[in-house]
Design an enzyme around this catalytic site. Structure first.
Site, PDB file in Angstrom:
ATOM      1  N   ILE A   1      90.281 -98.165 -66.675  1.00 28.18           N
ATOM      2  CA  ILE A   1      89.402 -97.819 -65.686  1.00 28.18           C
ATOM      3  C   ILE A   1      89.628 -98.395 -64.101  1.00 28.18           C
TER       4      ILE A   1
ATOM      5  N   ALA B   1      82.922 -99.640 -70.985  1.00 28.83           N
ATOM      6  CA  ALA B   1      84.281-100.730 -70.669  1.00 28.83           C
ATOM      7  C   ALA B   1      83.949-101.830 -69.969  1.00 28.83           C
TER       8      ALA B   1
ATOM      9  N   THR C   1      73.897-106.339 -69.311  1.00 22.88           N
ATOM     10  CA  THR C   1      73.415-107.241 -70.143  1.00 22.88           C
ATOM     11  C   THR C   1      72.086-107.762 -69.749  1.00 22.88           C
ATOM     12  N   ASP C   2      71.438-108.762 -70.542  1.00 22.50           N
ATOM     13  CA  ASP C   2      70.377-109.684 -70.110  1.00 22.50           C
ATOM     14  C   ASP C   2      70.898-110.785 -69.406  1.00 22.50           C
ATOM     15  N   GLU C   3      72.215-111.217 -69.502  1.00 14.79           N
ATOM     16  CA  GLU C   3      72.656-112.155 -68.556  1.00 14.79           C
ATOM     17  C   GLU C   3      72.642-111.978 -67.126  1.00 14.79           C
TER      18      GLU C   3
ATOM     19  N   TYR D   1      81.264-113.940 -65.437  1.00 13.54           N
ATOM     20  CA  TYR D   1      80.847-112.537 -66.239  1.00 13.54           C
ATOM     21  C   TYR D   1      79.713-111.976 -65.730  1.00 13.54           C
ATOM     22  N   SER D   2      78.382-112.882 -65.771  1.00 14.08           N
ATOM     23  CA  SER D   2      77.342-112.112 -65.676  1.00 14.08           C
ATOM     24  C   SER D   2      77.192-111.773 -63.896  1.00 14.08           C
TER      25      SER D   2
ATOM     26  N   LYS E   1      78.804-108.326 -63.971  1.00 14.43           N
ATOM     27  CA  LYS E   1      77.924-107.374 -64.608  1.00 14.43           C
ATOM     28  C   LYS E   1      76.721-106.998 -63.696  1.00 14.43           C
TER      29      LYS E   1
ATOM     30  N   LEU F   1      80.046-116.085 -81.115  1.00 14.52           N
ATOM     31  CA  LEU F   1      79.636-116.926 -82.109  1.00 14.52           C
ATOM     32  C   LEU F   1      79.667-116.702 -83.542  1.00 14.52           C
TER      33      LEU F   1
ATOM     34  N   ASN G   1      71.221-121.808 -81.164  1.00 12.50           N
ATOM     35  CA  ASN G   1      72.624-121.536 -81.776  1.00 12.50           C
ATOM     36  C   ASN G   1      72.720-122.377 -82.873  1.00 12.50           C
TER      37      ASN G   1
ATOM     38  N   PRO H   1      80.438-124.639 -69.165  1.00  3.56           N
ATOM     39  CA  PRO H   1      80.001-125.106 -67.835  1.00  3.56           C
ATOM     40  C   PRO H   1      79.047-123.720 -67.535  1.00  3.56           C
TER      41      PRO H   1
HETATM   42  P1  NAD Z   1      84.120-105.595 -76.153  1.00  6.85           P
HETATM   43  O1  NAD Z   1      84.845-106.843 -75.398  1.00  6.85           O
HETATM   44  O2  NAD Z   1      84.005-105.589 -77.645  1.00  6.85           O
HETATM   45  O3  NAD Z   1      84.780-104.356 -75.788  1.00  6.85           O
HETATM   46  C1  NAD Z   1      85.186-103.773 -74.604  1.00  6.85           C
HETATM   47  C2  NAD Z   1      86.179-102.660 -74.607  1.00  6.85           C
HETATM   48  O4  NAD Z   1      86.342-102.229 -73.092  1.00  6.85           O
HETATM   49  C3  NAD Z   1      87.294-103.123 -75.379  1.00  6.85           C
HETATM   50  O5  NAD Z   1      87.501-101.700 -76.179  1.00  6.85           O
HETATM   51  C4  NAD Z   1      88.567-102.661 -74.269  1.00  6.85           C
HETATM   52  O6  NAD Z   1      89.581-102.365 -74.595  1.00  6.85           O
HETATM   53  C5  NAD Z   1      87.755-101.943 -73.215  1.00  6.85           C
HETATM   54  N1  NAD Z   1      88.177-102.420 -71.724  1.00  6.85           N
HETATM   55  C6  NAD Z   1      88.341-103.557 -71.059  1.00  6.85           C
HETATM   56  N2  NAD Z   1      88.942-103.515 -70.111  1.00  6.85           N
HETATM   57  C7  NAD Z   1      89.121-101.964 -69.730  1.00  6.85           C
HETATM   58  C8  NAD Z   1      89.524-101.434 -68.607  1.00  6.85           C
HETATM   59  N3  NAD Z   1      90.107-101.879 -67.493  1.00  6.85           N
HETATM   60  N4  NAD Z   1      89.784-100.162 -68.830  1.00  6.85           N
HETATM   61  C9  NAD Z   1      89.257 -99.415 -69.773  1.00  6.85           C
HETATM   62  N5  NAD Z   1      88.755-100.066 -70.952  1.00  6.85           N
HETATM   63  C10 NAD Z   1      88.776-101.332 -71.053  1.00  6.85           C
HETATM   64  O7  NAD Z   1      82.738-105.659 -75.515  1.00  6.85           O
HETATM   65  P2  NAD Z   1      81.485-105.293 -76.148  1.00  6.85           P
HETATM   66  O8  NAD Z   1      80.963-106.698 -76.892  1.00  6.85           O
HETATM   67  O9  NAD Z   1      81.351-104.100 -76.924  1.00  6.85           O
HETATM   68  O10 NAD Z   1      80.452-104.799 -74.867  1.00  6.85           O
HETATM   69  C11 NAD Z   1      80.501-103.651 -74.336  1.00  6.85           C
HETATM   70  C12 NAD Z   1      79.561-103.391 -73.249  1.00  6.85           C
HETATM   71  O11 NAD Z   1      78.397-103.885 -73.458  1.00  6.85           O
HETATM   72  C13 NAD Z   1      80.038-104.566 -72.231  1.00  6.85           C
HETATM   73  O12 NAD Z   1      79.706-103.559 -70.673  1.00  6.85           O
HETATM   74  C14 NAD Z   1      79.048-105.628 -72.189  1.00  6.85           C
HETATM   75  O13 NAD Z   1      79.029-106.170 -70.860  1.00  6.85           O
HETATM   76  C15 NAD Z   1      77.838-105.022 -72.567  1.00  6.85           C
HETATM   77  N6  NAD Z   1      77.002-105.754 -73.550  1.00  6.85           N
HETATM   78  C16 NAD Z   1      77.463-106.529 -74.376  1.00  6.85           C
HETATM   79  C17 NAD Z   1      76.606-107.185 -75.259  1.00  6.85           C
HETATM   80  C18 NAD Z   1      77.043-108.018 -76.461  1.00  6.85           C
HETATM   81  O14 NAD Z   1      76.374-108.695 -77.319  1.00  6.85           O
HETATM   82  N7  NAD Z   1      78.364-107.879 -77.031  1.00  6.85           N
HETATM   83  C19 NAD Z   1      75.256-107.361 -75.157  1.00  6.85           C
HETATM   84  C20 NAD Z   1      74.797-106.775 -73.809  1.00  6.85           C
HETATM   85  C21 NAD Z   1      75.717-105.667 -73.245  1.00  6.85           C
HETATM   86  O1  DAU Z   2      73.426-111.867 -73.750  1.00  9.77           O
HETATM   87  C1  DAU Z   2      74.146-110.621 -74.047  1.00  9.77           C
HETATM   88  C2  DAU Z   2      75.411-111.327 -73.766  1.00  9.77           C
HETATM   89  O2  DAU Z   2      75.981-111.979 -75.159  1.00  9.77           O
HETATM   90  C3  DAU Z   2      76.581-110.149 -73.603  1.00  9.77           C
HETATM   91  O3  DAU Z   2      76.582-109.736 -72.289  1.00  9.77           O
HETATM   92  C4  DAU Z   2      78.007-110.876 -73.663  1.00  9.77           C
HETATM   93  O4  DAU Z   2      79.253-109.847 -73.512  1.00  9.77           O
HETATM   94  C5  DAU Z   2      78.043-111.328 -75.078  1.00  9.77           C
HETATM   95  O5  DAU Z   2      79.564-112.159 -75.054  1.00  9.77           O
HETATM   96  C6  DAU Z   2      77.231-112.422 -75.391  1.00  9.77           C
HETATM   97  O6  DAU Z   2      77.220-113.495 -74.419  1.00  9.77           O
HETATM   98  P1  DAU Z   2      77.061-114.909 -75.101  1.00  9.77           P
HETATM   99  O7  DAU Z   2      77.754-116.098 -74.367  1.00  9.77           O
HETATM  100  O8  DAU Z   2      75.473-115.300 -75.177  1.00  9.77           O
HETATM  101  O9  DAU Z   2      77.776-114.887 -76.560  1.00  9.77           O
HETATM  102  P2  DAU Z   2      78.576-115.670 -77.363  1.00  9.77           P
HETATM  103  O10 DAU Z   2      78.927-115.297 -78.755  1.00  9.77           O
HETATM  104  O11 DAU Z   2      79.984-116.308 -76.677  1.00  9.77           O
HETATM  105  O12 DAU Z   2      77.740-117.112 -77.227  1.00  9.77           O
HETATM  106  C7  DAU Z   2      76.597-117.207 -78.272  1.00  9.77           C
HETATM  107  C8  DAU Z   2      75.975-118.699 -77.843  1.00  9.77           C
HETATM  108  O13 DAU Z   2      76.659-119.330 -78.831  1.00  9.77           O
HETATM  109  C9  DAU Z   2      75.996-119.216 -76.525  1.00  9.77           C
HETATM  110  O14 DAU Z   2      74.838-120.009 -76.223  1.00  9.77           O
HETATM  111  C10 DAU Z   2      77.446-119.917 -76.490  1.00  9.77           C
HETATM  112  C11 DAU Z   2      77.326-120.714 -78.062  1.00  9.77           C
HETATM  113  N1  DAU Z   2      78.733-120.703 -78.492  1.00  9.77           N
HETATM  114  C12 DAU Z   2      79.586-119.683 -78.351  1.00  9.77           C
HETATM  115  C13 DAU Z   2      80.900-119.987 -78.903  1.00  9.77           C
HETATM  116  C14 DAU Z   2      81.909-118.873 -78.894  1.00  9.77           C
HETATM  117  C15 DAU Z   2      79.067-121.953 -79.179  1.00  9.77           C
HETATM  118  O15 DAU Z   2      78.143-122.905 -79.180  1.00  9.77           O
HETATM  119  N2  DAU Z   2      80.180-122.131 -79.757  1.00  9.77           N
HETATM  120  C16 DAU Z   2      81.440-121.043 -79.669  1.00  9.77           C
HETATM  121  O16 DAU Z   2      82.221-121.383 -79.868  1.00  9.77           O
END
Ligand code: NAD
Ligand code: DAU
Length: 350
Positions: A62, A84, A132-134, A157-158, A161, A197, A256, A289
């Site tokens: 994209i 994406a 995201t809620d972040e 990241y946040s 977004k 996680l 966690n 961090p």
């Molecule tokens: P993910 O990392 O599993 O997947 C992201 C997808 O986007 C992958 O298929 C990747 O190939 C594609 N992508 C990345 N960069 C791209 C680019 N430049 N062009 C085209 N495609 C690209 O992510 P996810 O966890 O499925 O999250 C999807 C969406 O939902 C994101 O926007 C994320 O911010 C949001 N979101 C995720 C969570 C969560 O808990 N995972 C929660 C709330 C919101």
């Molecule tokens: O809240 C929504 C978000 O949730 C999405 O927008 C993000 O895309 C998604 O990655 C997720 O973010 P988090 O940072 O909350 O998810 P993660 O699984 O990385 O971490 C969850 C919690 O666990 C966080 O407090 C960090 C902690 N953690 C994570 C990892 C990877 C650990 O303690 N150890 C670890 O190794």
């Protein structure tokens, strides 16, 4: 005219569940999955729908405006569901620019293409941005994020977004683009990449590796089963109010450390190991961090307006998730080899 929905990031974790939901539920729609297949994108996630008549995959980044333009000309989508993104907070700390390019510039590229393509006729068009809620920052021990909570992102990241959310609103306010935004809490479920996680711990328990807990483990997240998120996206895409945002969450907060202990218990049962075996793998490591203390979503607006609520309890969802990983060890093996292994060695050796 046949409806054409372009879903970006459809090969990722949440995107693949959204693609499946649309391909199966709306056979009369054309579903175009636009994904660059980064480390997080995996077409194996979509094996069961790849030959459906209403589904097509396009490998497009994209950030490549020219390719996006060709796609819009060719398919003339009337709906966009934009998932994406670079999604992992820890990666955003080591490589923030990748998050700027995809999450901000990529989003604006899509908005520009939608604005151009729809400039003559906005009727029936919709740009649904998945966020995201972040973006709301961190809560203390009390309170919930509502749609009115002020944005206060902390990680790269946040911040990326939040910026993309602001651009989406700006395109509505400035150009009248029909938009809707959803801000969801932490998802879990099948096909979750094992940098996050829950799948990381499942994978490490299977391999008897340490379960890394950042800081004191008291950080709190609100977990939602991914298929409930996909259903909420479907509902908001079709029925959400123009220019509105909706918070989506599980009303399911876990510290966690408590979550990982619960996971260990269930894994020991499923693997026929003595209780306590997996828990002994828990290892406290250096904190992330800028780690946000607590996220928790008030999902009452989407419930009151659209009737959505989570349908899968956490115990059930966690059990389904573990079972999926146990039944798909080859999927896990493929994604944990290669580049991911290098990331893992680098990130956890600091
Ligand atoms: P993910 O990392 O599993 O997947 C992201 C997808 O986007 C992958 O298929 C990747 O190939 C594609 N992508 C990345 N960069 C791209 C680019 N430049 N062009 C085209 N495609 C690209 O992510 P996810 O966890 O499925 O999250 C999807 C969406 O939902 C994101 O926007 C994320 O911010 C949001 N979101 C995720 C969570 C969560 O808990 N995972 C929660 C709330 C919101
Ligand atoms: O809240 C929504 C978000 O949730 C999405 O927008 C993000 O895309 C998604 O990655 C997720 O973010 P988090 O940072 O909350 O998810 P993660 O699984 O990385 O971490 C969850 C919690 O666990 C966080 O407090 C960090 C902690 N953690 C994570 C990892 C990877 C650990 O303690 N150890 C670890 O190794």
């Amino acid at each position: 005219m046949k409806r054409c929905v372009l879903i970006t990031g459809g090969a990722g974790f949440i995107g693949s569940h959204v693609v499946r939901q649309f391909v199966n539920k709306y056979p009369h729609y054309q579903v175009v999955n636009v994904d660059a297949l980064t480390y997080a994108g995996n077409l194996e996630n979509l094996k069961d729908v790849e030959s459906a008549a209403n589904y097509v995959f396009e490998k497009v980044d994209i950030t490549d405006r020219a390719r996006l333009h060709q796609l819009f000309e060719f398919y003339q989508p009337d709906g966009i569901i934009h998932l994406a993104a670079e999604s992992h907070v820890d990666r955003s700390i080591s490589n923030p620019l990748a998050f700027l390019y995809t999450n901000v510039i990529g989003t604006v590229n899509l908005l520009e293409e939608a604005r151009l393509a729809w400039r003559e006729d906005l009727l029936g068009k919709r740009f649904h941005h998945i966020s995201t809620d972040e973006v709301f920052g961190a809560l203390g021990d009390e309170g919930l994020f509502t749609e009115e909570t002020k944005y206060d992102p902390h990680s790269p990241y946040s911040a990326s977004k939040a910026s993309s959310d602001h651009f989406v609103r700006a395109y509505h306010d400035t150009y009248g683009l029909p938009v809707v935004i959803t801000n969801c809490s932490n998802n879990y479920g099948p096909n979750h990449f094992p940098e996050k996680l829950i799948p990381l711990c499942i994978s490490n328990i299977l391999e008897n590796k340490p379960l890394p807990i950042y800081g004191d483990g008291k950080y709190t997240r609100d977990w939602l089963y991914v298929i409930d998120h996909a259903k909420a996206i479907d509902l908001v895409f079709h029925e959400g109010k123009n220019a509105s945002s909706y918070n989506i969450g599980g009303f399911n907060e876990w510290k966690n450390i408590d979550l990982v202990k619960e996971l260990c218990k269930q894994m020991d049962v499923k693997l026929g190991r003595e209780q306590g075996t997996s828990e002994r793998l828990i290892t406290y490591v250096k904190d992330r961090p800028g780690h946000d203390l607590r996220y928790a979503i008030d999902a009452s607006k989407i419930n009151a307006e659209l009737g959505w609520k989570p349908s899968v309890s956490f115990q059930e969802g966690l059990s389904l998730t573990i079972d999926w990983y146990l039944e798909n060890k080859d999927w896990l093996q493929k994604v944990t080899s290669g580049d991911y292994q290098n990331y893992y060695d680098e990130h956890y050796s600091k």
